[in-house]
Design a protein around this motif. Sequence first.
Motif, PDB file in Angstrom:
ATOM      1  N   PRO A 110      70.201 -20.665  22.882  1.00 20.11           N
ATOM      2  CA  PRO A 110      69.861 -20.107  21.485  1.00 20.11           C
ATOM      3  C   PRO A 110      70.424 -18.807  21.320  1.00 20.11           C
ATOM      4  O   PRO A 110      70.609 -18.416  20.210  1.00 20.11           O
ATOM      5  CB  PRO A 110      68.513 -20.166  21.509  1.00 20.11           C
ATOM      6  N   ASP A 111      70.672 -17.925  22.559  1.00 14.45           N
ATOM      7  CA  ASP A 111      71.216 -16.701  22.385  1.00 14.45           C
ATOM      8  C   ASP A 111      72.692 -16.792  22.336  1.00 14.45           C
ATOM      9  O   ASP A 111      73.358 -15.580  22.379  1.00 14.45           O
ATOM     10  CB  ASP A 111      70.641 -15.911  23.488  1.00 14.45           C
ATOM     11  N   GLY A 112      73.349 -17.663  22.624  1.00 16.94           N
ATOM     12  CA  GLY A 112      74.900 -17.921  22.605  1.00 16.94           C
ATOM     13  C   GLY A 112      75.483 -17.853  23.819  1.00 16.94           C
ATOM     14  O   GLY A 112      76.815 -17.728  24.005  1.00 16.94           O
ATOM     15  N   ASN A 113      74.767 -18.011  25.088  1.00 18.65           N
ATOM     16  CA  ASN A 113      75.232 -17.958  26.253  1.00 18.65           C
ATOM     17  C   ASN A 113      75.857 -19.049  26.685  1.00 18.65           C
ATOM     18  O   ASN A 113      75.111 -20.318  26.772  1.00 18.65           O
ATOM     19  CB  ASN A 113      74.215 -17.295  27.243  1.00 18.65           C
ATOM     20  N   GLU A 114      76.985 -19.438  27.038  1.00 20.36           N
ATOM     21  CA  GLU A 114      77.568 -20.759  27.537  1.00 20.36           C
ATOM     22  C   GLU A 114      77.075 -21.246  28.770  1.00 20.36           C
ATOM     23  O   GLU A 114      77.041 -20.399  29.535  1.00 20.36           O
ATOM     24  CB  GLU A 114      79.101 -20.673  27.400  1.00 20.36           C
ATOM     25  N   PHE A 115      77.005 -22.563  28.820  1.00 15.01           N
ATOM     26  CA  PHE A 115      76.656 -23.024  30.388  1.00 15.01           C
ATOM     27  C   PHE A 115      77.250 -24.336  30.228  1.00 15.01           C
ATOM     28  O   PHE A 115      77.702 -24.840  29.127  1.00 15.01           O
ATOM     29  CB  PHE A 115      75.392 -23.227  30.601  1.00 15.01           C
ATOM     30  N   CYS A 116      77.366 -25.303  31.412  1.00 11.01           N
ATOM     31  CA  CYS A 116      78.021 -26.384  31.379  1.00 11.01           C
ATOM     32  C   CYS A 116      76.957 -27.520  31.870  1.00 11.01           C
ATOM     33  O   CYS A 116      76.322 -27.082  32.770  1.00 11.01           O
ATOM     34  CB  CYS A 116      79.365 -26.377  32.231  1.00 11.01           C
ATOM     35  N   VAL A 117      77.126 -28.626  31.399  1.00  8.23           N
ATOM     36  CA  VAL A 117      76.321 -29.883  31.800  1.00  8.23           C
ATOM     37  C   VAL A 117      77.090 -30.801  32.486  1.00  8.23           C
ATOM     38  O   VAL A 117      78.123 -31.356  31.901  1.00  8.23           O
ATOM     39  CB  VAL A 117      75.413 -30.489  30.788  1.00  8.23           C
ATOM     40  N   LEU A 118      77.465 -30.746  33.918  1.00 11.77           N
ATOM     41  CA  LEU A 118      78.233 -31.474  34.679  1.00 11.77           C
ATOM     42  C   LEU A 118      77.720 -33.026  34.523  1.00 11.77           C
ATOM     43  O   LEU A 118      76.659 -33.603  34.304  1.00 11.77           O
ATOM     44  CB  LEU A 118      78.318 -31.201  36.115  1.00 11.77           C
ATOM     45  N   ARG A 119      78.654 -33.823  35.172  1.00 12.86           N
ATOM     46  CA  ARG A 119      78.505 -35.301  35.168  1.00 12.86           C
ATOM     47  C   ARG A 119      77.459 -35.420  36.373  1.00 12.86           C
ATOM     48  O   ARG A 119      77.461 -34.836  37.443  1.00 12.86           O
ATOM     49  CB  ARG A 119      79.540 -36.026  35.337  1.00 12.86           C
TER      50      ARG A 119
END
Length: 140
Positions: A110-119
């Motif tokens: 919600p603060d705009g920080n990117e992250f990845c959800v891997l398989r």
Amino acid sequence: MNLRIQAVSIDSTDPKVPADFWEKALGWRRTYEVEDEIVLEPPAGSPADGVSPDLLFLKVPERKELKNRLHLDLRPDDQAEEVQRLEALGAVRVSVGQGPEVTWVVMADPDGNEFCVLRALRSEELEAQGLVPGLDGPPA
């Protein structure tokens, strides 16, 4: 060498916003909080307690403007289910130029920080790491 990463620091104009999201997303505990600083740690007694770096949310005056130079990669058991859960907590899917062929989903808190959800790892990948599907660590 006796060196470990103590914390991953995340700047925010309002540390409560990303800390609230990540506390729910990871199921971690809030171990320290003052107006301009919040610390999250893994659940007490969990395998990650004292091993995984803390998340430290720090108040800064400026807003995030560009893509993160450092981000978290999350490895769920079920990618689609986890993406849905994170969206319900306030995360959104974002494009950072990753293209449609990648196996991960890029999101922003919600603060705009990117992250990845891997398989999820396949059975043979788990076995190659000495892990058994459904268990959290190496076999005893």
